[in-house]
Write an enzyme that holds these catalytic residues in place. Structure first.
Site, PDB file in Angstrom:
ATOM      1  CD1 TRP A 148     -18.858  38.877 -71.186  1.00  0.00           C
ATOM      2  CD2 TRP A 148     -19.166  39.263 -69.004  1.00  0.00           C
ATOM      3  NE1 TRP A 148     -19.673  39.796 -71.050  1.00  0.00           N
ATOM      4  CE2 TRP A 148     -19.934  40.180 -69.780  1.00  0.00           C
ATOM      5  CE3 TRP A 148     -19.050  39.329 -67.752  1.00  0.00           C
ATOM      6  CZ2 TRP A 148     -20.613  41.285 -69.360  1.00  0.00           C
ATOM      7  CZ3 TRP A 148     -19.866  40.403 -66.909  1.00  0.00           C
ATOM      8  CH2 TRP A 148     -20.357  41.263 -67.840  1.00  0.00           C
ATOM      9  CG  ASP A 169     -20.766  32.671 -69.734  1.00  0.00           C
ATOM     10  OD1 ASP A 169     -21.793  32.861 -70.151  1.00  0.00           O
ATOM     11  OD2 ASP A 169     -20.091  33.983 -69.249  1.00  0.00           O
ATOM     12  CE  LYS A 214     -25.402  40.114 -71.960  1.00  0.00           C
ATOM     13  NZ  LYS A 214     -24.419  39.409 -71.183  1.00  0.00           N
TER      14      LYS A 214
HETATM   15  C1  LIG Z   1     -23.614  39.559 -69.905  1.00  0.00           C
HETATM   16  C2  LIG Z   1     -22.669  38.380 -69.888  1.00  0.00           C
HETATM   17  C3  LIG Z   1     -22.378  38.117 -68.633  1.00  0.00           C
HETATM   18  C4  LIG Z   1     -22.776  38.689 -67.298  1.00  0.00           C
HETATM   19  O1  LIG Z   1     -24.217  38.257 -66.794  1.00  0.00           O
HETATM   20  P1  LIG Z   1     -24.895  38.834 -65.851  1.00  0.00           P
HETATM   21  O2  LIG Z   1     -26.218  38.108 -65.911  1.00  0.00           O
HETATM   22  O3  LIG Z   1     -24.883  40.428 -65.768  1.00  0.00           O
HETATM   23  O4  LIG Z   1     -24.188  38.547 -64.431  1.00  0.00           O
HETATM   24  C5  LIG Z   1     -21.415  36.773 -68.412  1.00  0.00           C
HETATM   25  N1  LIG Z   1     -21.009  35.933 -69.641  1.00  0.00           N
HETATM   26  C6  LIG Z   1     -21.291  36.415 -70.824  1.00  0.00           C
HETATM   27  C7  LIG Z   1     -20.793  35.982 -72.058  1.00  0.00           C
HETATM   28  C8  LIG Z   1     -22.128  37.581 -70.804  1.00  0.00           C
HETATM   29  O5  LIG Z   1     -22.450  38.161 -72.317  1.00  0.00           O
END
Ligand SMILES: *Cc1c(COP(=O)(O)O)cnc(C)c1O
Length: 355
Positions: free
Chosen positions: A100, A167, A191
């Site tokens: 990511w 993030d 998540k």
């Molecule tokens: C799942 C995830 C993403 C991607 O998320 P989307 O909503 O599918 O774009 C980005 N960063 C992390 C840390 C993730 O776990």
């Protein structure tokens, strides 16, 4: 009952699912479904404002921050952050700690210069790089707080001379941290915060309006903030269920209470991985994630057999990401200790079977 260890969209609290199901038929006793009401009704406006105040309260944010709910998942934030914060010819610093993070780096390069201060890619991201300096002239420093795929986590955030951007898609609201030290925090909901379809951005207001490029409306934080996340139709249902989940976190005792439970779940599972001769962890012990627990078998040939064995014990979502293999047990806020205990006894039963 299934024990849902899936990495995302992940497990939600049963109470939340019940309330969400009710609202699909009859939202707030309006005689209408949450799926068919205008987002510009007082009832829905109060959902958005409650969601914002819950975020603020749970993270003890001060008034320097604005909260907004957006479309496009965390992946859109990979572009939106540099779109709004990184002018052409300027530099942003990034820590490359996983897939990511590397995707965020790729998007930032469309907008300005990217200085990757450190990377653990060479070792398949099995640890968090720690030996680096953050350039004082960068517009911001971007980190991924929890690497969902590799099962590593930043247990301490760096002291940064420039605004810290993170993030936090897979560990927001799972542990206590000082959110007021950040320039910007974003997270896809699916998540640890709600269902898929909405992303949260927490923005320190003074960082906006500094780049001189033109920003299309849907990518402009300021516009979404000024319009209370209602510039266009928000993802009504996803936002509603996220609000219910935040309420649930508060009812559990807030982020500090979640952290206590999450630490216990993680400790229980890692202890078994380290004790059971059939299994072993995949990452540096000091960087082990308390949200996504990655492990493999000493003998990879029986991994499929263990997955089937676990499936028979109602354990779902345990298969590791294809780039790591083995297993990944995601133990998000809504997953109870009893599910972790059940996984541990299943690992022990498999050990007996193999004796
Ligand atoms: C799942 C995830 C993403 C991607 O998320 P989307 O909503 O599918 O774009 C980005 N960063 C992390 C840390 C993730 O776990």
């Amino acid at each position: 009952m299934k024990h849902n260890f899936g990495a995302g969209p992940g497990i939600l609290p049963q109470e939340v699912l019940k309330q969400a199901a009710e609202a699909v038929l009859n939202f707030n006793n309006s005689g209408l479904s949450i799926l068919e009401i205008s987002h510009r009704t007082a009832d829905f406006e109060s959902v958005v404002s409650e969601a914002c105040s819950l975020v603020k309260e749970l993270l003890s944010l001060n008034d320097d921050y604005a909260i907004t709910f957006l479309h496009g998942g965390a992946s859109t934030q990979f572009a939106m952050v540099p779109y709004n914060l990184l002018g052409e010819g300027e530099t942003a610093a990034y820590l490359d700690s996983g897939t990511w993070a590397s995707k965020a780096i790729k998007e930032a390069k469309f907008f300005g210069n990217v200085n990757v201060v450190a990377s653990s890619k060479e070792s398949n991201y099995t640890f968090i790089p720690k030996d680096y300096t953050i350039p004082a002239d960068a517009n911001y420093f971007h980190v991924t707080s929890n690497n969902t795929i590799y099962g590593t986590q930043l247990h301490e955030f760096p002291e940064s001379p420039v605004p810290l951007v993170s993030d936090m898609s897979s560990d927001i609201f799972s542990r206590v941290f000082d959110a007021n030290k950040f320039g910007l925090i974003y997270a896809g909901a699916q998540k640890n915060m709600g269902p898929a379809g909405v992303a949260l951005a927490i923005v320190r207001k003074d960082l906006l309006g500094k780049v001189d490029r033109k920003i299309p409306s849907m990518f402009n934080y300021q516009l979404h903030i000024d319009n209370g996340s209602m510039y266009n139709t928000p993802p009504v249902f996803a936002l509603y269920v996220s609000m219910l989940t935040l309420r649930w976190v508060k009812e559990q005792g807030g982020v500090a209470a979640m952290e206590k439970i999450n630490n216990k779940k993680a400790a229980t599972l890692y202890a078994e991985i380290d004790r059971n001769p059939l299994f072993k962890g995949t990452c540096a012990v000091e960087d082990r994630s308390r949200m996504n627990v990655c492990f493999v078998m000493d003998n990879p040939e029986i991994e499929k057999e263990f997955l089937d064995f676990a499936k028979k014990a109602d354990i779902v979502g345990l298969k590791g990401h294809r780039s790591v293999g083995g297993f990944r047990a995601s133990i998000y806020n809504a997953l109870p200790q009893s599910s972790v205990d059940h996984l541990v006894s299943t690992m022990q039963a498999f050990e007996q079977l193999k004796k």
